[in-house]
Structures are given as C-alpha cells and as structure tokens.
Motif scaffolding. Structure first.
Motif, PDB file in Angstrom:
ATOM      1  N   ASN A 141       0.832  -1.201   0.000  1.00  0.00           N
ATOM      2  CA  ASN A 141       0.000   0.000   0.000  1.00  0.00           C
ATOM      3  C   ASN A 141       0.867   1.252   0.000  1.00  0.00           C
ATOM      4  OD1 ASN A 141       0.683   0.608   2.753  1.00  0.00           O
ATOM      5  ND2 ASN A 141      -1.011  -0.636   3.488  1.00  0.00           N
ATOM      6  N   ASP A 142       0.226   2.392   0.055  1.00  0.00           N
ATOM      7  CA  ASP A 142       0.922   3.667  -0.081  1.00  0.00           C
ATOM      8  C   ASP A 142       1.274   4.283   1.260  1.00  0.00           C
ATOM      9  OD1 ASP A 142      -1.844   3.997   0.421  1.00  0.00           O
ATOM     10  OD2 ASP A 142      -1.789   6.061  -0.293  1.00  0.00           O
ATOM     11  N   LEU A 143       1.183   3.520   2.330  1.00  0.00           N
ATOM     12  CA  LEU A 143       1.418   4.035   3.672  1.00  0.00           C
ATOM     13  C   LEU A 143       2.829   3.689   4.143  1.00  0.00           C
ATOM     14  CD1 LEU A 143      -2.046   2.990   5.126  1.00  0.00           C
ATOM     15  CD2 LEU A 143      -1.366   5.261   4.307  1.00  0.00           C
ATOM     16  N   SER A 144       3.306   4.443   5.130  1.00  0.00           N
ATOM     17  CA  SER A 144       4.707   4.316   5.544  1.00  0.00           C
ATOM     18  C   SER A 144       5.011   2.986   6.211  1.00  0.00           C
ATOM     19  CB  SER A 144       5.066   5.463   6.498  1.00  0.00           C
ATOM     20  OG  SER A 144       4.211   5.460   7.632  1.00  0.00           O
ATOM     21  N   GLY A 145       4.000   2.290   6.719  1.00  0.00           N
ATOM     22  CA  GLY A 145       4.240   1.012   7.383  1.00  0.00           C
ATOM     23  C   GLY A 145       4.323  -0.170   6.450  1.00  0.00           C
ATOM     24  N   SER A 146       4.068   0.045   5.174  1.00  0.00           N
ATOM     25  CA  SER A 146       4.141  -1.045   4.203  1.00  0.00           C
ATOM     26  C   SER A 146       5.591  -1.464   3.992  1.00  0.00           C
ATOM     27  CB  SER A 146       3.531  -0.576   2.877  1.00  0.00           C
ATOM     28  OG  SER A 146       3.605  -1.572   1.899  1.00  0.00           O
ATOM     29  N   VAL A 147       5.799  -2.760   3.780  1.00  0.00           N
ATOM     30  CA  VAL A 147       7.147  -3.311   3.603  1.00  0.00           C
ATOM     31  C   VAL A 147       7.338  -3.729   2.144  1.00  0.00           C
ATOM     32  CG1 VAL A 147       8.740  -5.141   4.307  1.00  0.00           C
ATOM     33  CG2 VAL A 147       7.188  -4.125   5.985  1.00  0.00           C
ATOM     34  N   PRO A 148       8.422  -3.319   1.492  1.00  0.00           N
ATOM     35  CA  PRO A 148       8.650  -3.734   0.104  1.00  0.00           C
ATOM     36  C   PRO A 148       8.793  -5.258  -0.006  1.00  0.00           C
ATOM     37  CG  PRO A 148      10.623  -2.697   1.008  1.00  0.00           C
ATOM     38  CD  PRO A 148       9.517  -2.467   1.996  1.00  0.00           C
ATOM     39  N   ASP A 149       8.229  -5.823  -1.061  1.00  0.00           N
ATOM     40  CA  ASP A 149       8.265  -7.276  -1.215  1.00  0.00           C
ATOM     41  C   ASP A 149       8.318  -7.643  -2.686  1.00  0.00           C
ATOM     42  OD1 ASP A 149       5.370  -8.257  -2.177  1.00  0.00           O
ATOM     43  OD2 ASP A 149       5.113  -6.564  -0.827  1.00  0.00           O
ATOM     44  N   GLY A 150       8.616  -8.911  -2.954  1.00  0.00           N
ATOM     45  CA  GLY A 150       8.841  -9.373  -4.304  1.00  0.00           C
ATOM     46  C   GLY A 150       7.614  -9.320  -5.192  1.00  0.00           C
ATOM     47  N   ASP A 151       6.455  -9.722  -4.682  1.00  0.00           N
ATOM     48  CA  ASP A 151       5.255  -9.777  -5.508  1.00  0.00           C
ATOM     49  C   ASP A 151       4.789  -8.375  -5.897  1.00  0.00           C
ATOM     50  OD1 ASP A 151       3.724 -11.630  -6.829  1.00  0.00           O
ATOM     51  OD2 ASP A 151       2.276 -11.898  -5.232  1.00  0.00           O
ATOM     52  N   ASP A 152       4.742  -7.463  -4.920  1.00  0.00           N
ATOM     53  CA  ASP A 152       4.277  -6.112  -5.217  1.00  0.00           C
ATOM     54  C   ASP A 152       5.265  -5.361  -6.103  1.00  0.00           C
ATOM     55  OD1 ASP A 152       1.702  -5.600  -3.707  1.00  0.00           O
ATOM     56  OD2 ASP A 152       2.928  -6.478  -2.149  1.00  0.00           O
ATOM     57  N   THR A 153       6.555  -5.615  -5.934  1.00  0.00           N
ATOM     58  CA  THR A 153       7.543  -4.966  -6.788  1.00  0.00           C
ATOM     59  C   THR A 153       7.404  -5.440  -8.232  1.00  0.00           C
ATOM     60  OG1 THR A 153       9.086  -4.669  -4.948  1.00  0.00           O
ATOM     61  CG2 THR A 153      10.011  -4.617  -7.167  1.00  0.00           C
ATOM     62  N   SER A 154       7.252  -6.743  -8.419  1.00  0.00           N
ATOM     63  CA  SER A 154       7.036  -7.261  -9.773  1.00  0.00           C
ATOM     64  C   SER A 154       5.741  -6.705 -10.366  1.00  0.00           C
ATOM     65  CB  SER A 154       6.989  -8.789  -9.752  1.00  0.00           C
ATOM     66  OG  SER A 154       8.241  -9.324  -9.376  1.00  0.00           O
ATOM     67  N   GLY A 155       4.688  -6.655  -9.560  1.00  0.00           N
ATOM     68  CA  GLY A 155       3.413  -6.128 -10.040  1.00  0.00           C
ATOM     69  C   GLY A 155       3.523  -4.687 -10.501  1.00  0.00           C
ATOM     70  N   ALA A 156       4.257  -3.867  -9.739  1.00  0.00           N
ATOM     71  CA  ALA A 156       4.431  -2.460 -10.123  1.00  0.00           C
ATOM     72  C   ALA A 156       5.252  -2.339 -11.405  1.00  0.00           C
ATOM     73  CB  ALA A 156       5.099  -1.707  -8.978  1.00  0.00           C
ATOM     74  N   LEU A 157       6.298  -3.151 -11.527  1.00  0.00           N
ATOM     75  CA  LEU A 157       7.135  -3.100 -12.736  1.00  0.00           C
ATOM     76  C   LEU A 157       6.353  -3.521 -13.978  1.00  0.00           C
ATOM     77  CD1 LEU A 157      10.469  -4.569 -11.321  1.00  0.00           C
ATOM     78  CD2 LEU A 157      10.089  -2.231 -12.113  1.00  0.00           C
ATOM     79  N   VAL A 158       5.496  -4.537 -13.841  1.00  0.00           N
ATOM     80  CA  VAL A 158       4.667  -4.961 -14.967  1.00  0.00           C
ATOM     81  C   VAL A 158       3.677  -3.850 -15.332  1.00  0.00           C
ATOM     82  CG1 VAL A 158       2.907  -6.614 -15.725  1.00  0.00           C
ATOM     83  CG2 VAL A 158       4.912  -7.414 -14.457  1.00  0.00           C
ATOM     84  N   ALA A 159       3.061  -3.259 -14.315  1.00  0.00           N
ATOM     85  CA  ALA A 159       2.100  -2.185 -14.570  1.00  0.00           C
ATOM     86  C   ALA A 159       2.763  -0.992 -15.247  1.00  0.00           C
ATOM     87  CB  ALA A 159       1.447  -1.753 -13.256  1.00  0.00           C
ATOM     88  N   LEU A 160       3.959  -0.632 -14.811  1.00  0.00           N
ATOM     89  CA  LEU A 160       4.667   0.496 -15.415  1.00  0.00           C
ATOM     90  C   LEU A 160       5.032   0.219 -16.871  1.00  0.00           C
ATOM     91  CD1 LEU A 160       6.972   1.659 -12.482  1.00  0.00           C
ATOM     92  CD2 LEU A 160       4.985   2.847 -13.422  1.00  0.00           C
ATOM     93  N   HIS A 161       5.431  -1.003 -17.163  1.00  0.00           N
ATOM     94  CA  HIS A 161       5.729  -1.360 -18.548  1.00  0.00           C
ATOM     95  C   HIS A 161       4.474  -1.231 -19.409  1.00  0.00           C
ATOM     96  CE1 HIS A 161       6.737  -3.870 -22.054  1.00  0.00           C
ATOM     97  NE2 HIS A 161       7.996  -3.545 -21.799  1.00  0.00           N
ATOM     98  N   HIS A 162       3.362  -1.662 -18.854  1.00  0.00           N
ATOM     99  CA  HIS A 162       2.087  -1.608 -19.562  1.00  0.00           C
ATOM    100  C   HIS A 162       1.664  -0.158 -19.803  1.00  0.00           C
ATOM    101  CE1 HIS A 162      -1.536  -3.648 -20.937  1.00  0.00           C
ATOM    102  NE2 HIS A 162      -2.261  -2.769 -20.267  1.00  0.00           N
ATOM    103  N   LEU A 163       1.803   0.688 -18.790  1.00  0.00           N
ATOM    104  CA  LEU A 163       1.325   2.067 -18.869  1.00  0.00           C
ATOM    105  C   LEU A 163       2.222   2.963 -19.711  1.00  0.00           C
ATOM    106  CD1 LEU A 163       0.277   2.551 -15.126  1.00  0.00           C
ATOM    107  CD2 LEU A 163      -1.274   2.344 -17.079  1.00  0.00           C
TER     108      LEU A 163
END
Length: 568
Positions: free
Chosen positions: A318-340
C-alpha cells in the motif's frame, strides 16, 4: 468475447471505475477480522480502559454480534470457525468480564484440555516452529490471566534486535523478518515477568531496544499498517511499564484511527499498491494515463526500510509508511509500469529491477520480503512470486544495456532453473502459493491458484523456457476442474469465483486447446453472475500465520484479467 463475457466485462469494469479513490488509487475493502478486533480491543484496554471505552465497547459488541451459535469465530465473518480467532476473542471477552463457557469448551476440544499447560502446548503445536504468532497469542493469554506460568511460553531474545540488521539472517531468529517489533515488545514484557540470573544484564539492553522500536515505527504508528502486530506491541509495552512511551501512544492513535464505524478492525489497512498495479493492467487503453504511471512509480521506496533493512527501490502493498517492500508487489508495479508507459524506462524501473535481483534467494527462486533471512516459511522461494519476477524482468529486458542487462539475464536464468526443478519435484501436483489458500481444502492449500497464476505470468513473458514450463503444468489445471465447470483451490474442492478466474486466465493462453474446459468455466461464472453471487466475498488470502481475509476487489480484478486474456 461472447455476449455473456461482454455482459460480465461491462459490469466488472463499471465496478472497478466506481471503486477508484479520489487520489487515483484503488484501496478496496479488506474484510473485518475477529482477530484484529479482539487484539485491538484488548490492547486499548491495557493502555487506558477509561480513555478508550467507546472503542472497546464497540469492538466487544461487534465480536458478540459475529459469534457463531457454538461460541466460536472465524478470521473473517465469511470464514469457518478456527482455534486462533476463537481463542483471541475468548481472551478479549474474558478480560472485560464476559467469559463464555461454550467458547472455553470448544477450545478445550481443539487444544486437548482446558489447563494452562494444554493451552500452551496446543497453540505451540498448531503453529510449529514458527513462533511469530504462537508466542504473541500465549503472551496475550498470560496478560489476561489464562496462563500464569510464563515459563510455558518460549522466550523472545529482544536483545538481538539491537545488533546491526545485516546480521539478522545469521541469528536464526524465531520470528519472520517483519515481526521484529513483536520480538522486542514481547521479549521486554516476558523479561518483566520472569526471574533469572541474567535479568539485570538484560535490563541494560531495554533502552536501546526501545530506541530501535521507535525507529522502526511508521509515522502513523501502525506496524505493517496492521492492527494485530500494532496491538501486540502496544499491550506488551503497556504491561512492561511503557504506557506513556511514544511508541505505545502512537500504537494507540493508529488503532483509534483505523477502527471501522461498526466497531471492527480489518486485518490490514488496505492493499492500495497491489490493487492499483492489478487495475492498471486491465484498464482500457484510453484510460491508462501517464498520471497513473506516475502514481505507481511514486509508491517505490526511496530509503532503507527500518523493518527488514531492505534497500530502496522496491514496492510494498500500500501507499502508507508502514508497508514493507516485497517481491510480488515490486514485480506487479514493474509490470504495470511497462504496460502504462509502453516500455519507457525510468529511474524507478531501474531501481526496481536492481531491488528484485538483490532479493533473489541463493537457490535461484524469489522470496517475499528478505533474501536469506532464515529457515521460516515466509522467507522461502515460492513459484508464483518467482514467475511474477520472471515476467517483470522479461518485459524490461529488451530496454536494458550493458551490465544491467547481463545482471537481469543472469537472474532470469537462475529463476528459470529453480522453477524447472520445482516443476520436476511437484510430480504433477501443482505449484503451491505462499500467500493464498483455500479454507475448504483439507490442508488449506491452493495449488490451483499458485499454478494458474504462475502459468499466466510465464506465458505472458513469452520467454521460450518460461512458456515451456507453463505448458507442463496445464494438465494439473485441467484435472482440477469440477463438474459444475468451476475450480476450487485444489482437486475436488468446492468451486469459487477467484480460482475459476485465475484458471481461465491461464487457459486463455492456449486458444487452440482445452476449448470445452474454457466454455464450462465461463458458464460457471455467468451462472454466478445471473444469480447475483459473482462478487460474494471469498476469503482466500493469508496474512501472518494462517490468518484469512477477503478483499472486495479481487473478484473484479481477476475476472477482468481473465477476460482481457481471452480478448488478447
């Protein structure tokens, strides 16, 4: 698409657009949780029962209103009763003088007796060697007076948290990487109640450990943006004499800020990062704006994470400061950015790829949070997260040059090698995901989800080795289709919308094969659509240790993904 598919598409797309927040993100709605509510109520009572009386009373009313006839609770209101939710709720009610004998009888049957020894041994047996959740549960029981002998509870070595984070993976800590705040708070609380020759020496570490805890705490006070972890920290600090400490006050503010109007708490604040990345990939081309790409890029971490010591560059859920970076969400963001962005590189993309490479385990697969953290389940490589990383890296590979390209190619080769080994080892039984399960399966696992999701990622990557690996797993998906045309989490398990959407998304990559299976699957979904049950909540998510939740947007997003694959 067929006429029926078009009907479902129009309805789901309308729901998706309507659910977008004013700030451009999709926040969804996680199910309310008996576990979150019970521990939050208990924590607020330990901190200040008078000041937080409105929240405590409202939470108790919600718990009583959602109780099953036999005095039990499930994790969410849609979940079957289980030991953890019932025990924590029983403890919370017991603390306010509302102990229920029917709940106690249920727990005695589940744990093998009603003595404190049976309670402690039963909880530890249920969770195994991962103490991330069993020790907090037993500590809460001790604070409520249900366990009087603290030596029945394994000790947390809070002193180790004062060492440099780079050493954590060598210490074989008894908790998963994101539970260090609990390790500190519970360990200090345990020491407060236990005697020992080394207690004076251990006390010397408390001030430094509290400084570490304060440094780890997000600005809004919520550890992991989640009520359970935040509440466990708060109740233990209050018991150890830190009621007025800044960490405890922040925890209380977070709990008060996140309670829902009905008195309940969700398992986590929201999944805005994850949901927005999923939404970006299914929106019509005309609505995939540069502004949405900028929003997603802006969610990438820009500093070392205080919890896990993860380098900058990853994405959390999520977009909040307590969220922890992780493999699934990072891959999801990279795929979305490539798409957009149609493959337009940015510093966030380069940093994200570097972050994923740094996360990769020594066996070649991708874990969730930390590379080589320890031997606990949440730190192991997992097929669906690995396949997601293969897709993300593969999409961006043509735009890379020099050393970065070589690093990504090497990482891809290692992931594919690991996944090939897993494909051989599973003996046709599918790939089991880490963070999703099926409550109706005997072992609560959901290889249909893990296999279908991995197939979708691998086939989308168009990497020849990846697609070949995906093809070897399609037989499992076909075997698991039920008579009604849908899929459950495993062979012979009741059909659900979520798993059916995931299976159909995988089948769409094989347009010349399995036509009958696809037709039956879409017929199942359309029947649910006509009956008005297509969007009924289905708890499939796992959080912490075997905690179930549902998310209202999962059906919408997974259905749109399957329909988009069919159209493509």
């Amino acid at each position: 698409m067929t006429r029926q598919q078009q009907e479902m598409y129009a309805d789901a797309m309308q729901r998706l657009k309507r659910s977008r927040s004013d700030d451009g993100l999709w926040r969804g709605m996680l199910s309310s949780s008996a576990i979150s509510t019970s521990v939050s109520v208990f924590a607020l009572q330990r901190i200040d029962a008078v000041a937080y009386r409105p929240q405590i009373d409202a939470g108790i009313r919600w718990l009583r209103a959602t109780m099953e006839c036999d005095g039990t609770w499930g994790d969410s209101v849609e979940s079957p009763s289980n030991m953890t939710a019932t025990l924590l709720t029983y403890v919370s009610l017991h603390a306010v003088g509302q102990s229920l004998p029917e709940s106690r009888r249920y727990l005695a049957r589940q744990l093998g007796g009603d003595s404190e020894e049976a309670l402690a041994q039963g909880v530890l047996r249920y969770y195994g060697r991962d103490l991330t959740f069993s020790v907090p549960i037993l500590t809460m029981c001790a604070l409520a007076g249900l366990v009087s002998r603290w030596n029945l509870i394994p000790s947390f070595p809070f002193e180790l948290a004062t060492l440099p984070q780079r050493l954590f993976h060598r210490l074989n800590l008894p908790v998963v990487s994101y539970a260090i705040p609990a390790l500190i708070a519970i360990g200090i609380c345990q020491m407060h109640h236990k005697r020992g020759l080394f207690k004076p020496l251990r006390c010397l570490f408390v001030p430094k450990a509290m400084r570490v805890l304060l440094r780890m705490q997000p600005t809004d006070g919520g550890f992991l943006e989640a009520a359970p972890l935040t509440a466990f920290v708060a109740m233990c600090l209050a018991e150890a004499g830190f009621r007025s400490h800044e960490v405890t006050r922040r925890c209380a503010r977070f709990l008060v800020a996140t309670v829902r109007p009905d008195g309940s708490w969700p398992i986590d604040t929201n999944l805005s990062g994850w949901l927005t990345s999923l939404a970006a990939k299914v929106l019509p081309r005309g609505e995939q704006s540069p502004e949405l790409a900028a929003l997603i890029a802006g969610l990438a971490t820009t500093s070392v994470h205080p919890f896990t010591g993860a380098a900058p560059g990853g994405w959390g859920w999520n977009d909040l400061s307590g969220s922890v970076p992780d493999g699934d969400d990072t891959s999801g963001a990279l795929v979305a950015l490539h798409h957009l962005t149609h493959g337009l590189r940015s510093p966030q993309v380069d940093n994200g790829l570097k972050w994923l490479i740094g996360l990769q385990n020594s066996d070649g697969g991708m874990p969730t949070f930390c590379r080589g953290w320890g031997r606990l389940p949440f730190d192991r490589s997992t097929p669906d997260i690995t396949a997601h990383a293969i897709l993300a890296m593969g999409l961006w590979l043509p735009a890379l040059e020099g050393r970065q390209r070589r690093d990504v190619e090497r990482s891809l080769d290692r992931m594919l090698t690991w996944l090939r080994q897993q494909s051989t080892a599973d003996e046709g039984n599918g790939w089991v995901p880490l963070w999703f399960g099926d409550q109706d399966a005997p072992d609560e696992k959901a290889p249909v989800y893990g296999t279908a999701t991995a197939i979708d990622y691998l086939m989308s990557s168009r990497h020849p080795v990846a697609t070949k690996l995906a093809q070897t797993q399609m037989g499992f998906i076909i075997r698991c289709q039920n008579e009604d045309g849908g899929w459950g989490g495993d062979l012979g398990v009741k059909s659900k919308v979520t798993y059916t959407c995931r299976a159909l998304a995988a089948l769409a990559h094989f347009p010349l094969e399995h036509e009958k299976a696809r037709e039956r699957g879409w017929a199942y979904l359309y029947e649910r659509f006509q009956a008005g049950t297509l969007y009924e909540r289905e708890p499939i998510g796992l959080y912490f240790s075997r905690l179930w939740y549902s998310e209202e947007l999962y059906h919408v997003l997974f259905l749109l993904n399957a329909l988009k694959n069919c159209e493509r």
